[in-house]
Enzyme design. Structure first.
Site, mmCIF file in Angstrom:
data_model
loop_
_atom_site.group_PDB
_atom_site.id
_atom_site.type_symbol
_atom_site.label_atom_id
_atom_site.label_comp_id
_atom_site.label_asym_id
_atom_site.label_seq_id
_atom_site.Cartn_x
_atom_site.Cartn_y
_atom_site.Cartn_z
ATOM 1 N N ARG A 18 -36.274 39.549 3.782
ATOM 2 C CA ARG A 18 -34.937 38.947 3.805
ATOM 3 C C ARG A 18 -33.987 39.665 4.753
ATOM 4 O O ARG A 18 -32.778 39.696 4.521
ATOM 5 C CB ARG A 18 -34.316 38.917 2.393
ATOM 6 C CG ARG A 18 -35.075 38.070 1.391
ATOM 7 C CD ARG A 18 -34.730 36.604 1.581
ATOM 8 N NE ARG A 18 -35.407 35.766 0.597
ATOM 9 C CZ ARG A 18 -34.794 35.160 -0.417
ATOM 10 N NH1 ARG A 18 -33.501 35.293 -0.581
ATOM 11 N NH2 ARG A 18 -35.473 34.410 -1.243
ATOM 12 N N ASP A 56 -37.663 29.038 4.664
ATOM 13 C CA ASP A 56 -37.769 29.305 3.227
ATOM 14 C C ASP A 56 -39.124 28.837 2.717
ATOM 15 O O ASP A 56 -39.729 27.935 3.305
ATOM 16 C CB ASP A 56 -36.649 28.601 2.460
ATOM 17 C CG ASP A 56 -36.530 29.159 1.044
ATOM 18 O OD1 ASP A 56 -35.941 30.250 0.892
ATOM 19 O OD2 ASP A 56 -37.052 28.541 0.101
ATOM 20 N N TYR A 98 -41.638 26.357 -8.651
ATOM 21 C CA TYR A 98 -40.386 25.682 -8.262
ATOM 22 C C TYR A 98 -40.548 24.166 -8.294
ATOM 23 O O TYR A 98 -39.649 23.438 -8.687
ATOM 24 C CB TYR A 98 -39.950 26.134 -6.869
ATOM 25 C CG TYR A 98 -39.406 27.546 -6.834
ATOM 26 C CD1 TYR A 98 -38.080 27.805 -7.151
ATOM 27 C CD2 TYR A 98 -40.215 28.623 -6.511
ATOM 28 C CE1 TYR A 98 -37.567 29.092 -7.134
ATOM 29 C CE2 TYR A 98 -39.719 29.926 -6.483
ATOM 30 C CZ TYR A 98 -38.396 30.144 -6.801
ATOM 31 O OH TYR A 98 -37.897 31.430 -6.795
HETATM 32 O O1 1CP Z 1 -35.341 37.220 6.373
HETATM 33 C C1 1CP Z 1 -36.302 36.715 5.787
HETATM 34 O O2 1CP Z 1 -37.028 37.310 4.969
HETATM 35 C C2 1CP Z 1 -36.736 35.309 6.188
HETATM 36 C C3 1CP Z 1 -36.254 34.232 5.453
HETATM 37 C C4 1CP Z 1 -36.617 33.952 3.990
HETATM 38 C C5 1CP Z 1 -37.772 34.212 3.229
HETATM 39 C C6 1CP Z 1 -38.995 34.997 3.635
HETATM 40 C C7 1CP Z 1 -35.743 33.238 3.167
HETATM 41 C C8 1CP Z 1 -34.406 32.772 3.565
HETATM 42 N N1 1CP Z 1 -36.375 32.992 1.963
HETATM 43 C C9 1CP Z 1 -37.605 33.586 1.966
HETATM 44 C C10 1CP Z 1 -38.622 33.579 0.910
HETATM 45 C C11 1CP Z 1 -38.290 33.033 -0.423
HETATM 46 N N2 1CP Z 1 -37.476 31.975 -0.759
HETATM 47 C C12 1CP Z 1 -38.892 33.495 -1.611
HETATM 48 C C13 1CP Z 1 -39.946 34.566 -1.666
HETATM 49 C C14 1CP Z 1 -39.400 35.925 -1.546
HETATM 50 C C15 1CP Z 1 -38.496 36.407 -2.657
HETATM 51 O O3 1CP Z 1 -38.967 36.421 -3.815
HETATM 52 O O4 1CP Z 1 -37.381 36.794 -2.343
HETATM 53 C C16 1CP Z 1 -38.377 32.737 -2.679
HETATM 54 C C17 1CP Z 1 -38.709 32.878 -4.146
HETATM 55 C C18 1CP Z 1 -37.489 31.775 -2.130
HETATM 56 C C19 1CP Z 1 -36.752 30.726 -2.851
HETATM 57 C C20 1CP Z 1 -35.304 30.875 -2.645
HETATM 58 N N3 1CP Z 1 -34.659 30.518 -1.479
HETATM 59 C C21 1CP Z 1 -34.358 31.458 -3.514
HETATM 60 C C22 1CP Z 1 -34.643 32.011 -4.912
HETATM 61 C C23 1CP Z 1 -34.271 30.986 -5.921
HETATM 62 C C24 1CP Z 1 -34.565 31.327 -7.367
HETATM 63 O O5 1CP Z 1 -33.721 30.934 -8.189
HETATM 64 O O6 1CP Z 1 -35.631 31.897 -7.690
HETATM 65 C C25 1CP Z 1 -33.113 31.430 -2.849
HETATM 66 C C26 1CP Z 1 -31.781 31.889 -3.362
HETATM 67 C C27 1CP Z 1 -33.340 30.848 -1.572
HETATM 68 C C28 1CP Z 1 -32.335 30.655 -0.486
HETATM 69 C C29 1CP Z 1 -32.501 31.522 0.698
HETATM 70 N N4 1CP Z 1 -33.661 31.603 1.445
HETATM 71 C C30 1CP Z 1 -33.457 32.468 2.494
HETATM 72 C C31 1CP Z 1 -32.101 32.938 2.424
HETATM 73 C C32 1CP Z 1 -31.446 33.872 3.412
HETATM 74 C C33 1CP Z 1 -31.523 32.346 1.291
HETATM 75 C C34 1CP Z 1 -30.113 32.517 0.813
HETATM 76 C C35 1CP Z 1 -29.321 31.434 1.427
HETATM 77 C C36 1CP Z 1 -27.877 31.721 1.537
HETATM 78 O O7 1CP Z 1 -27.228 31.831 0.498
HETATM 79 O O8 1CP Z 1 -27.389 31.807 2.678
#
Ligand code: 1CP
Length: 344
Positions: A28, A78, A153
């Site tokens: 992230r 994502d 999910y």
């Molecule tokens: O920088 C990086 O790592 C690249 C981008 C990236 C990656 C690898 C994002 C962007 N998401 C992910 C993986 C991801 N997405 C995972 C696996 C890793 C982990 O456990 O952290 C998961 C479970 C998600 C699903 C997801 N997307 C969630 C979790 C939701 C939940 O309730 O479990 C969330 C909040 C997101 C949104 C997201 N994806 C990425 C970002 C930067 C964001 C936040 C968006 C924002 O608010 O701007």
């Protein structure tokens, strides 16, 4: 047999060549702790709009490379774009998180699936834009969610605390669960091969919820599907498996999936991992994201413990999970200086 090492330290480590200074990137690393990310998100109006805009997503992928000179650039996207490619509607609730189309029953999810892989085109566009702009020593990483985590999910429609709906379905109707996981495996293979074709050099499988499964269920829903993905990618690009929470099941995961490298979460003792895992298996991790927020001498000590425990094997420094939005940038700088200055 080991290949000639890549001149890129992170890629060389994934090929099994230990580096004098551990290469580093952060899960992230493109995201909300960076003011330049927040500014662009404000302008584009939300996460999905950013991820599907190849120019914006390329810019965000490059932000942490420009600011910190990370050894790895991870594609900005994502894990939930795969459900979208399977025809499930995806959106992000502001301030909350991802949502997938109302799912009354898993059977409905499965029956409504359709190949909608065209939605992934802008992501390949992001990769094609980023690849020529990376510094020569930076490795370009693609990624996907692992089928089990993605299924949790798709079934719950959003993040769920103990993945109870998916775990219940896996016991109650394993054939249905298998059909869903099979669909995800196929789409994920296509997606990852598409990423490699577009220009990524290695990929990571994020299995954030691998830890919620009992051992037999872990074999079936984590190891078996991941092994199929690893087999499909063999010889094309190295794969980092990250089965978060797998604990004592890590060694079996590494052996049976055939991943090229293993990501450790912050609960794993790196000294245990070093002793328990094959000597030549590259590992990645595993600083507690909260230690990074705390900073100071405790941060230095936590970094040193990890570097010392993994000094004798190929090691990629990373967090044990994603960087948190309230992480001070100065602490990321402290981390990089420590990792890069500590060993020459
Ligand atoms: O920088 C990086 O790592 C690249 C981008 C990236 C990656 C690898 C994002 C962007 N998401 C992910 C993986 C991801 N997405 C995972 C696996 C890793 C982990 O456990 O952290 C998961 C479970 C998600 C699903 C997801 N997307 C969630 C979790 C939701 C939940 O309730 O479990 C969330 C909040 C997101 C949104 C997201 N994806 C990425 C970002 C930067 C964001 C936040 C968006 C924002 O608010 O701007």
């Amino acid at each position: 047999m080991q290949s000639d090492p890549s001149p890129k330290p992170l890629l060389a480590t994934l090929q099994g060549h230990r580096q004098p200074v551990a290469p580093i990137w952060l899960m992230r690393q493109a995201g909300r702790y960076l003011p330049e990310y927040r500014a662009l998100r404000e302008e584009k109006g939300g996460f999905l709009a950013l991820a599907m805009d190849s120019d914006a997503a390329a810019e965000i992928t490059l932000q942490p490379i420009r600011r910190f000179g990370m050894d790895g650039a991870i594609l900005f996207s994502d894990i939930l774009v795969v459900p979208m490619a399977l025809g499930q509607k995806l959106w992000f609730e502001a301030g909350e998180g991802p949502r997938l189309a109302p799912t009354v029953q898993a059977r409905e999810v499965l029956e409504s699936l359709q190949n909608n892989a065209g939605v992934l085109e802008p992501i390949y566009g992001t990769i094609r834009r980023v690849a020529p702009l990376l510094p020569p020593r930076t490795t370009f990483l693609g990624f996907a969610g692992s089928p089990w985590t993605v299924a949790t999910y798709m079934i719950a429609g959003q993040g769920s605390r103990e993945q109870a709906e998916a775990r219940r379905l896996a016991y109650r109707d394993p054939a249905l669960m298998q059909a869903l996981v099979d669909a995800i495996v196929e789409q994920t293979i296509t997606y990852l091969l598409g990423q490699v074709d577009a220009g990524v050099e290695a990929v990571q499988l994020f299995d954030s919820w691998a830890g919620s499964l009992s051992p037999a269920q872990f074999e079936r829903w984590v190891i078996a599907p991941n092994a199929r993905i690893v087999a499909a990618l063999k010889g094309k690009a190295p794969i980092i498996g990250f089965p978060k929470g797998a604990g004592g099941k890590l060694a079996a995961y590494a052996r049976e999936t055939g991943v090229d490298a293993l990501g450790l979460d912050e609960t794993v003792d790196p000294a245990w991992a070093h002793a328990a895992l094959p000597k030549d298996l590259p590992v990645q991790g595993n600083l507690d994201p909260l230690a990074l927020i705390a900073g100071g001498a405790e941060l230095d000590a936590a970094i040193d413990r990890i570097l010392a425990a993994l000094a004798e094997r190929p090691h990629i420094f990373n967090l044990g999970h994603g960087i948190l939005p309230d992480t001070p940038i100065a602490h990321v700088e402290q981390l990089l200086a420590r990792v890069r200055g500590g060993r020459a």
